[in-house]
Design a protein around this motif. Structure first.
Motif, PDB file in Angstrom:
ATOM      1  N   ASP A   1       0.827  -1.213   0.000  1.00  0.00           N
ATOM      2  CA  ASP A   1       0.000   0.000   0.000  1.00  0.00           C
ATOM      3  C   ASP A   1       0.861   1.262   0.000  1.00  0.00           C
ATOM      4  O   ASP A   1       0.613   2.198  -0.771  1.00  0.00           O
ATOM      5  CB  ASP A   1      -0.941   0.037   1.217  1.00  0.00           C
ATOM      6  CG  ASP A   1      -2.093  -0.954   1.084  1.00  0.00           C
ATOM      7  OD1 ASP A   1      -2.355  -1.433  -0.044  1.00  0.00           O
ATOM      8  OD2 ASP A   1      -2.728  -1.251   2.107  1.00  0.00           O
ATOM      9  N   GLU A   2       1.868   1.311   0.862  1.00  0.00           N
ATOM     10  CA  GLU A   2       2.763   2.479   0.920  1.00  0.00           C
ATOM     11  C   GLU A   2       3.565   2.606  -0.375  1.00  0.00           C
ATOM     12  O   GLU A   2       3.803   3.710  -0.855  1.00  0.00           O
ATOM     13  CB  GLU A   2       3.717   2.392   2.121  1.00  0.00           C
ATOM     14  CG  GLU A   2       3.066   2.661   3.458  1.00  0.00           C
ATOM     15  CD  GLU A   2       2.311   1.461   4.010  1.00  0.00           C
ATOM     16  OE1 GLU A   2       1.453   1.660   4.881  1.00  0.00           O
ATOM     17  OE2 GLU A   2       2.567   0.320   3.578  1.00  0.00           O
ATOM     18  N   ALA A   3       3.963   1.472  -0.931  1.00  0.00           N
ATOM     19  CA  ALA A   3       4.724   1.477  -2.184  1.00  0.00           C
ATOM     20  C   ALA A   3       3.881   2.059  -3.317  1.00  0.00           C
ATOM     21  O   ALA A   3       4.344   2.909  -4.078  1.00  0.00           O
ATOM     22  CB  ALA A   3       5.184   0.062  -2.531  1.00  0.00           C
ATOM     23  N   LYS A   4       2.630   1.623  -3.417  1.00  0.00           N
ATOM     24  CA  LYS A   4       1.740   2.133  -4.473  1.00  0.00           C
ATOM     25  C   LYS A   4       1.467   3.618  -4.276  1.00  0.00           C
ATOM     26  O   LYS A   4       1.447   4.384  -5.238  1.00  0.00           O
ATOM     27  CB  LYS A   4       0.421   1.355  -4.489  1.00  0.00           C
ATOM     28  CG  LYS A   4       0.567  -0.028  -5.090  1.00  0.00           C
ATOM     29  CD  LYS A   4      -0.765  -0.745  -5.103  1.00  0.00           C
ATOM     30  CE  LYS A   4      -0.670  -2.064  -5.840  1.00  0.00           C
ATOM     31  NZ  LYS A   4      -1.939  -2.800  -5.823  1.00  0.00           N
ATOM     32  N   GLU A   5       1.262   4.019  -3.028  1.00  0.00           N
ATOM     33  CA  GLU A   5       1.003   5.425  -2.721  1.00  0.00           C
ATOM     34  C   GLU A   5       2.204   6.287  -3.138  1.00  0.00           C
ATOM     35  O   GLU A   5       2.048   7.349  -3.742  1.00  0.00           O
ATOM     36  CB  GLU A   5       0.726   5.564  -1.216  1.00  0.00           C
ATOM     37  CG  GLU A   5       0.375   6.973  -0.787  1.00  0.00           C
ATOM     38  CD  GLU A   5       0.232   7.115   0.735  1.00  0.00           C
ATOM     39  OE1 GLU A   5      -0.527   8.000   1.152  1.00  0.00           O
ATOM     40  OE2 GLU A   5       0.907   6.352   1.491  1.00  0.00           O
ATOM     41  N   ASN A   6       3.419   5.807  -2.850  1.00  0.00           N
ATOM     42  CA  ASN A   6       4.602   6.577  -3.211  1.00  0.00           C
ATOM     43  C   ASN A   6       4.823   6.588  -4.722  1.00  0.00           C
ATOM     44  O   ASN A   6       5.208   7.609  -5.281  1.00  0.00           O
ATOM     45  CB  ASN A   6       5.853   6.064  -2.501  1.00  0.00           C
ATOM     46  CG  ASN A   6       6.980   7.050  -2.644  1.00  0.00           C
ATOM     47  OD1 ASN A   6       6.858   8.205  -2.251  1.00  0.00           O
ATOM     48  ND2 ASN A   6       8.059   6.623  -3.265  1.00  0.00           N
ATOM     49  N   SER A   7       4.568   5.487  -5.385  1.00  0.00           N
ATOM     50  CA  SER A   7       4.724   5.449  -6.840  1.00  0.00           C
ATOM     51  C   SER A   7       3.791   6.453  -7.509  1.00  0.00           C
ATOM     52  O   SER A   7       4.165   7.108  -8.485  1.00  0.00           O
ATOM     53  CB  SER A   7       4.447   4.046  -7.381  1.00  0.00           C
ATOM     54  OG  SER A   7       5.476   3.183  -6.977  1.00  0.00           O
TER      55      SER A   7
END
Length: 131
Positions: free
Chosen positions: A39-45
Motif C-alpha cells: 500500500d505504501e509502495a503504491k502510494e509513493n509510486s
C-alpha cells in the motif's frame, strides 16, 4: 533528510516525502521507522508519477526505514507497469538498508538501471547520465 535541491513542493505520503529537484532528478526519502508494505509502495509510486516531467531519474534515500515487504520491493522494481523513471539510485546507510537494497537488486530485478550508493553525491553523479 537532505535539503539538497528542494525547490518544488514536497509530496508527503504515509511513508515517504517525494519531490522534484531543481537538477531534474526526482527524489523520494523514506520517513524514519517507516514500515513499507505494498500500500505504501503504491502510494509513493503515485506521488513519483505525479511529478512534472516526461521522464526522469529517481534518487531513493532509504535512511531510517524500519522494514519493507517483498511485495513492496517487487512493486518498486517497476516490472510490468508504466513509469516515468529512467534509472534509480538507492542511497543506503546501514547494514539493514544495504541488505534490503541487495535483496531488491538480486530478487526483484528492477526493469530500469538501478544501483546502490553509500552517498547521495555519488548517486546524483550516476543519475545525471539518465536525464
Amino acid at each position: 533528510m537532505s535539503s539538497h535541491s528542494i525547490d518544488t513542493e514536497r509530496i508527503e505520503t504515509t511513508a515517504y516525502f517525494t519531490w522534484m529537484g531543481s537538477d531534474g532528478i526526482a527524489r523520494t526519502c523514506v520517513k524514519k521507522d517507516a514500515v513499507v508494505t505494498l500500500d505504501e509502495a503504491k502510494e509513493n509510486s503515485k506521488a513519483v508519477m505525479s511529478l512534472e516531467g516526461e521522464k526522469y531519474p529517481l534518487l531513493v534515500n532509504t535512511h531510517g526505514i524500519k522494514s519493507i515487504t517483498k511485495e513492496a520491493r517487487d512493486h518498486f522494481a517497476v516490472n510490468n507497469r508504466a513509469t516515468k523513471i529512467t534509472a534509480m539510485g538507492i542511497v543506503v546507510d546501514s547494514p539493514l538498508t544495504k541488505t534490503v537494497g541487495n535483496f531488491f537488486m538480486k530478487f526483484s530485478k528492477p526493469s530500469v538501471p538501478s544501483k546502490l550508493f553509500s552517498s547521495e553525491e555519488k548517486a546524483v553523479e550516476w543519475l545525471n547520465e539518465y536525464k
